[in-house]
Design a protein around this motif. Structure first.
Motif, PDB file in Angstrom:
ATOM      1  N   SER A 181      -2.886   5.441   9.060  1.00  0.00           N
ATOM      2  CA  SER A 181      -2.172   4.921  10.023  1.00  0.00           C
ATOM      3  C   SER A 181      -0.009   5.087   9.662  1.00  0.00           C
ATOM      4  CB  SER A 181      -2.550   3.493  10.828  1.00  0.00           C
ATOM      5  OG  SER A 181      -2.639   2.447   9.947  1.00  0.00           O
ATOM      6  N   SER A 182       0.211   3.843   9.645  1.00  0.00           N
ATOM      7  CA  SER A 182       1.278   3.057   9.625  1.00  0.00           C
ATOM      8  C   SER A 182       1.371   2.336   8.900  1.00  0.00           C
ATOM      9  CB  SER A 182       1.846   3.252  10.628  1.00  0.00           C
ATOM     10  OG  SER A 182       1.423   2.363  11.294  1.00  0.00           O
ATOM     11  N   GLY A 183       2.642   1.896   7.935  1.00  0.00           N
ATOM     12  CA  GLY A 183       2.923   0.581   7.539  1.00  0.00           C
ATOM     13  C   GLY A 183       2.492   0.888   6.359  1.00  0.00           C
ATOM     14  N   THR A 184       2.433  -0.062   4.616  1.00  0.00           N
ATOM     15  CA  THR A 184       2.305   0.126   3.578  1.00  0.00           C
ATOM     16  C   THR A 184       0.921   0.161   2.855  1.00  0.00           C
ATOM     17  OG1 THR A 184       4.750  -1.037   3.275  1.00  0.00           O
ATOM     18  CG2 THR A 184       3.464  -0.475   1.711  1.00  0.00           C
ATOM     19  N   SER A 185       0.307   0.733   2.417  1.00  0.00           N
ATOM     20  CA  SER A 185      -1.317   0.347   2.050  1.00  0.00           C
ATOM     21  C   SER A 185      -1.123  -0.473   0.749  1.00  0.00           C
ATOM     22  CB  SER A 185      -1.414   1.822   0.946  1.00  0.00           C
ATOM     23  OG  SER A 185      -0.667   1.984   0.370  1.00  0.00           O
ATOM     24  N   GLY A 186      -2.148  -1.623   0.603  1.00  0.00           N
ATOM     25  CA  GLY A 186      -2.732  -1.649  -0.509  1.00  0.00           C
ATOM     26  C   GLY A 186      -2.332  -1.412  -1.794  1.00  0.00           C
ATOM     27  N   PHE A 187      -2.306  -0.227  -2.279  1.00  0.00           N
ATOM     28  CA  PHE A 187      -1.515  -0.076  -3.329  1.00  0.00           C
ATOM     29  C   PHE A 187      -0.173   0.015  -3.930  1.00  0.00           C
ATOM     30  CE2 PHE A 187      -4.771   3.499  -3.600  1.00  0.00           C
ATOM     31  CZ  PHE A 187      -5.223   3.127  -4.552  1.00  0.00           C
ATOM     32  N   GLY A 188       0.907  -0.086  -2.587  1.00  0.00           N
ATOM     33  CA  GLY A 188       2.236  -0.835  -2.690  1.00  0.00           C
ATOM     34  C   GLY A 188       3.489  -0.084  -3.391  1.00  0.00           C
ATOM     35  N   ALA A 189       3.713  -0.570  -4.547  1.00  0.00           N
ATOM     36  CA  ALA A 189       4.726  -0.326  -5.252  1.00  0.00           C
ATOM     37  C   ALA A 189       3.931   0.847  -6.353  1.00  0.00           C
ATOM     38  CB  ALA A 189       5.663  -0.982  -6.084  1.00  0.00           C
ATOM     39  N   ALA A 190       2.863   0.055  -6.365  1.00  0.00           N
ATOM     40  CA  ALA A 190       1.708   0.659  -7.509  1.00  0.00           C
ATOM     41  C   ALA A 190       2.115   2.869  -6.861  1.00  0.00           C
ATOM     42  CB  ALA A 190       0.879   0.604  -7.844  1.00  0.00           C
ATOM     43  N   ASP A 191       2.487   2.649  -5.969  1.00  0.00           N
ATOM     44  CA  ASP A 191       2.454   3.659  -6.144  1.00  0.00           C
ATOM     45  C   ASP A 191       3.427   5.243  -6.418  1.00  0.00           C
ATOM     46  OD1 ASP A 191       2.084   6.696  -3.976  1.00  0.00           O
ATOM     47  OD2 ASP A 191       2.355   5.595  -2.593  1.00  0.00           O
ATOM     48  N   VAL A 192       3.722   4.863  -6.624  1.00  0.00           N
ATOM     49  CA  VAL A 192       5.107   6.022  -8.063  1.00  0.00           C
ATOM     50  C   VAL A 192       5.476   7.240  -7.129  1.00  0.00           C
ATOM     51  CG1 VAL A 192       5.461   4.556  -9.505  1.00  0.00           C
ATOM     52  CG2 VAL A 192       4.146   6.264  -9.468  1.00  0.00           C
ATOM     53  N   ILE A 193       4.502   7.468  -6.051  1.00  0.00           N
ATOM     54  CA  ILE A 193       5.374   8.738  -4.802  1.00  0.00           C
ATOM     55  C   ILE A 193       5.806   8.767  -3.681  1.00  0.00           C
ATOM     56  CG2 ILE A 193       4.472  11.579  -4.552  1.00  0.00           C
ATOM     57  CD1 ILE A 193       2.898  11.586  -6.684  1.00  0.00           C
ATOM     58  N   TYR A 194       4.534   7.810  -2.587  1.00  0.00           N
ATOM     59  CA  TYR A 194       5.261   7.236  -1.800  1.00  0.00           C
ATOM     60  C   TYR A 194       5.528   5.606  -1.570  1.00  0.00           C
ATOM     61  CZ  TYR A 194       5.011  12.016  -0.562  1.00  0.00           C
ATOM     62  OH  TYR A 194       4.868  13.309   0.364  1.00  0.00           O
ATOM     63  N   ASN A 195       5.601   5.116  -2.436  1.00  0.00           N
ATOM     64  CA  ASN A 195       5.961   3.407  -2.812  1.00  0.00           C
ATOM     65  C   ASN A 195       4.721   2.733  -1.211  1.00  0.00           C
ATOM     66  OD1 ASN A 195       7.195   0.785  -3.090  1.00  0.00           O
ATOM     67  ND2 ASN A 195       8.473   1.455  -1.824  1.00  0.00           N
ATOM     68  N   GLY A 196       3.263   3.408  -1.391  1.00  0.00           N
ATOM     69  CA  GLY A 196       2.913   2.657  -0.793  1.00  0.00           C
ATOM     70  C   GLY A 196       2.791   3.595   1.191  1.00  0.00           C
ATOM     71  N   ASP A 197       3.618   4.266   1.230  1.00  0.00           N
ATOM     72  CA  ASP A 197       3.490   4.686   2.810  1.00  0.00           C
ATOM     73  C   ASP A 197       2.739   5.613   3.411  1.00  0.00           C
ATOM     74  OD1 ASP A 197       4.497   5.686   4.969  1.00  0.00           O
ATOM     75  OD2 ASP A 197       6.518   5.249   4.703  1.00  0.00           O
ATOM     76  N   GLN A 198       1.625   5.034   4.256  1.00  0.00           N
ATOM     77  CA  GLN A 198       0.514   6.024   5.056  1.00  0.00           C
ATOM     78  C   GLN A 198       1.052   6.626   5.577  1.00  0.00           C
ATOM     79  OE1 GLN A 198      -2.267   3.497   6.409  1.00  0.00           O
ATOM     80  NE2 GLN A 198      -1.774   1.386   6.081  1.00  0.00           N
ATOM     81  N   ALA A 199       2.127   6.858   6.346  1.00  0.00           N
ATOM     82  CA  ALA A 199       2.623   7.489   7.081  1.00  0.00           C
ATOM     83  C   ALA A 199       2.775   8.873   6.421  1.00  0.00           C
ATOM     84  CB  ALA A 199       3.623   7.308   8.290  1.00  0.00           C
ATOM     85  N   LYS A 200       3.207   9.206   5.136  1.00  0.00           N
ATOM     86  CA  LYS A 200       4.155  10.002   4.800  1.00  0.00           C
ATOM     87  C   LYS A 200       2.863  10.942   4.280  1.00  0.00           C
ATOM     88  CE  LYS A 200       8.346   8.676   3.179  1.00  0.00           C
ATOM     89  NZ  LYS A 200       9.659   9.494   3.627  1.00  0.00           N
ATOM     90  N   TRP A 201       1.786   9.334   3.361  1.00  0.00           N
ATOM     91  CA  TRP A 201       0.814  10.613   2.648  1.00  0.00           C
ATOM     92  C   TRP A 201      -0.150  10.950   3.466  1.00  0.00           C
ATOM     93  CZ3 TRP A 201      -1.372  11.467  -2.060  1.00  0.00           C
ATOM     94  CH2 TRP A 201       0.113  10.248  -3.271  1.00  0.00           C
ATOM     95  N   LYS A 202      -0.278  10.384   5.082  1.00  0.00           N
ATOM     96  CA  LYS A 202      -1.232  11.343   6.603  1.00  0.00           C
ATOM     97  C   LYS A 202      -0.304  13.010   6.560  1.00  0.00           C
ATOM     98  CE  LYS A 202      -2.329  10.587  11.086  1.00  0.00           C
ATOM     99  NZ  LYS A 202      -3.630  10.266  11.241  1.00  0.00           N
TER     100      LYS A 202
END
Length: 492
Positions: A181-202
């Motif tokens: 959806s939107s918001g930050t995933s539980g991975f947070g900053a450990a996601d070094v590609i999208y910084n946890g941004d769910q919208a970008k992953w979608k």
């Protein structure tokens, strides 16, 4: 009274012993479980990978077969269609041992920890990306049983048919997009590609769906249209801010940059340089520089023909070295902290343009084409500010090289070829899918293909000995383990 004191002291002793009981019963020889967030970071770096496979499968083979790069060096087998099994299998060797194994372990851990679905969705998207590279390069590969040695005791995985892998990957992307959806995933900053941004992953899930859906254009056009329609409707990348890439640094170096640091042989292919010069492309001085003195003046940038060794060059031109020819611009492309780019907004726009030409979906083809060219030029600033191309220069290029509806598929594919320079996995796949750009095959003495451009790379040598039954079953299903065997979606 003494008896009461004795019982009290015993209670203290037992209590003290019990207080550290859990810690005392932890096996000191086994490490504690690594945090899922840390594993995600590792997976993303494993997907970018290292010099080994970026050099061999990526640059030595695919960049030269696709005539971005050329060289006289004999061990650059893709330039001459010769065969080095270890080089050809290098992506398989590295991805299964690193990325795939870690992805499967991470998915298992997320299930065990009852992590949110959005976290699992991000890993599932990465899983699809990794497997899509493998199956696009090799065809039938271990998929359903891969990475399960520790988890399920499967040490000799079967090879799944690409015709079965593709529907599963596309379904995985559809389900993963729905879980985000939107918001930050539980991975947070450990996601070094999208910084946890769910919208970008979608958006990435849908963009990869568009890519993989269009792979089916020759083998199942109806399915290709269906998946392309679904992907575009679901929401794909909207700008260069959505590009799927990993930013490297000096502690985690870009594998292609390490190739340039280790190997001075690559030159820019004549096919590539001629195309850029014919259009007066402002990317030319960013992508190329003369080997001898680093000049980026257009008149100094000469492309090198593919398929020559030093003796053939001497006989043809009287020259003994290649310093007068253009090479990849090391000042811009060779920094160890350079980004590793996996999919771009420009590619998505070109695919939308193609989808509109084929089926009338996705919006105006000319607009998407122009957006793709502009984005492809602008994305070079990811390397350094010095690679920024002015809007006025892009406007001039588009005015001089306007969209041509009569030759749209070829024109779009040619721009896709330029935009995916150094992302050679995607270049090779897209060329096999649409047949453009028009590349002139080489016929180097002793080549493995009869002078035709290879259609795949070959499986790892160890499989023939260690996993012999499954290896032979794969050959029986797909065809000989040679460079000219076509993968399922690459029908003639």
């Amino acid at each position: 009274m003494k008896k009461l004191i004795y019982l009290f002291m015993m209670a203290l002793v037992v209590g003290a012993c019990d207080e550290g009981f859990d810690e005392l019963n932890v096996d000191p020889t086994k490490p504690p479980q690594i945090a899922a967030a840390n594993k995600l970071t590792a997976v993303q770096k494993f997907i970018s990978s290292e010099r080994y496979d970026n050099w061999r499968a990526g640059m030595i083979y695919q960049s030269t077969m696709m005539q971005h790069i050329a060289t006289t060096a004999g061990y650059w087998d893709g330039d001459k269609y010769t065969w080095n099994r270890g080089y050809a299998s290098s992506l398989m060797d590295r991805y299964y041992g690193n990325a795939i194994k870690t992805i499967e372990d991470l998915l298992f851990q997320l299930d065990e920890e009852e992590a949110p679905d959005e976290m699992k969705a991000i890993v599932r998207i990465l899983r699809v990306f990794a497997f899509s590279r493998l199956t696009d390069l090799y065809g039938d590969v271990p998929y359903s049983e891969a990475g399960k040695a520790v988890l399920e005791g499967i040490f000799l995985p079967k090879y799944d048919a690409q015709s079965e892998i593709y529907p599963d990957m596309l379904n995985e992307l559809e389900e993963s997009a729905a879980a985000l959806s939107s918001g930050t995933s539980g991975f947070g900053a450990a996601d070094v590609i999208y910084n946890g941004d769910q919208a970008k992953w979608k958006k990435l899930a849908n963009s990869l769906m568009l890519r993989l859906g269009l792979r089916l254009i020759k083998v199942d056009p109806a399915a290709a249209q269906s998946w392309a329609t679904k992907a575009i409707a679901g929401g794909v990348m909207e700008s260069n801010d959505d590009i799927f890439y990993l930013q490297h640094d000096n502690n985690n170096r870009n594998g292609i940059s390490e190739v340039f640091a280790a190997d001075g042989n690559p030159r820019m292919s004549k096919t590539f340089i001629d195309f850029l010069q014919a259009g007066n492309d402002p990317r030319l001085p960013i992508l190329a520089a003369r080997r001898g003195d680093g000049s980026t003046a257009a008149e100094d940038l000469i492309g090198f023909p593919n398929g020559l060794n030093s003796a053939m060059l001497l006989e043809m031109t009287g020259e003994e070295n290649t310093d007068a020819y253009a090479e990849p611009n090391r000042d811009i492309l060779a920094a160890f902290e350079a980004p590793m780019i996996f999919q771009t907004y420009a590619e998505v726009q070109f695919m939308i343009a193609e989808s509109n030409v084929r089926w009338g979906i996705g919006g105006d083809a000319e607009t998407a084409y122009n957006n793709g060219v502009r984005a492809a030029m602008k994305q070079l600033s990811l390397y350094t500010d010095a690679a920024t191309i002015a809007d006025a220069d892009i406007d001039t290029y588009l005015a001089a090289n306007p969209y041509d509806a009569a030759n749209a598929i070829e024109q779009i594919a040619n721009q896709y070829w330029v935009a995916t320079f150094l992302n050679e996995y995607e270049t090779f796949s897209n060329w096999r899918r649409v047949g453009f750009p028009t590349l002139v095959p080489v016929n180097f003495p002793g080549n493995e293909t009869g002078g035709t451009i290879p259609r795949r790379l070959t499986w790892t040598e160890n499989e023939a000995a260690v996993n012999a039954d499954n290896y032979q079953a794969a050959i029986a299903a797909q065809g000989p383990d040679i460079l000219t065997t076509r993968v399922w979606w690459d029908v003639e």
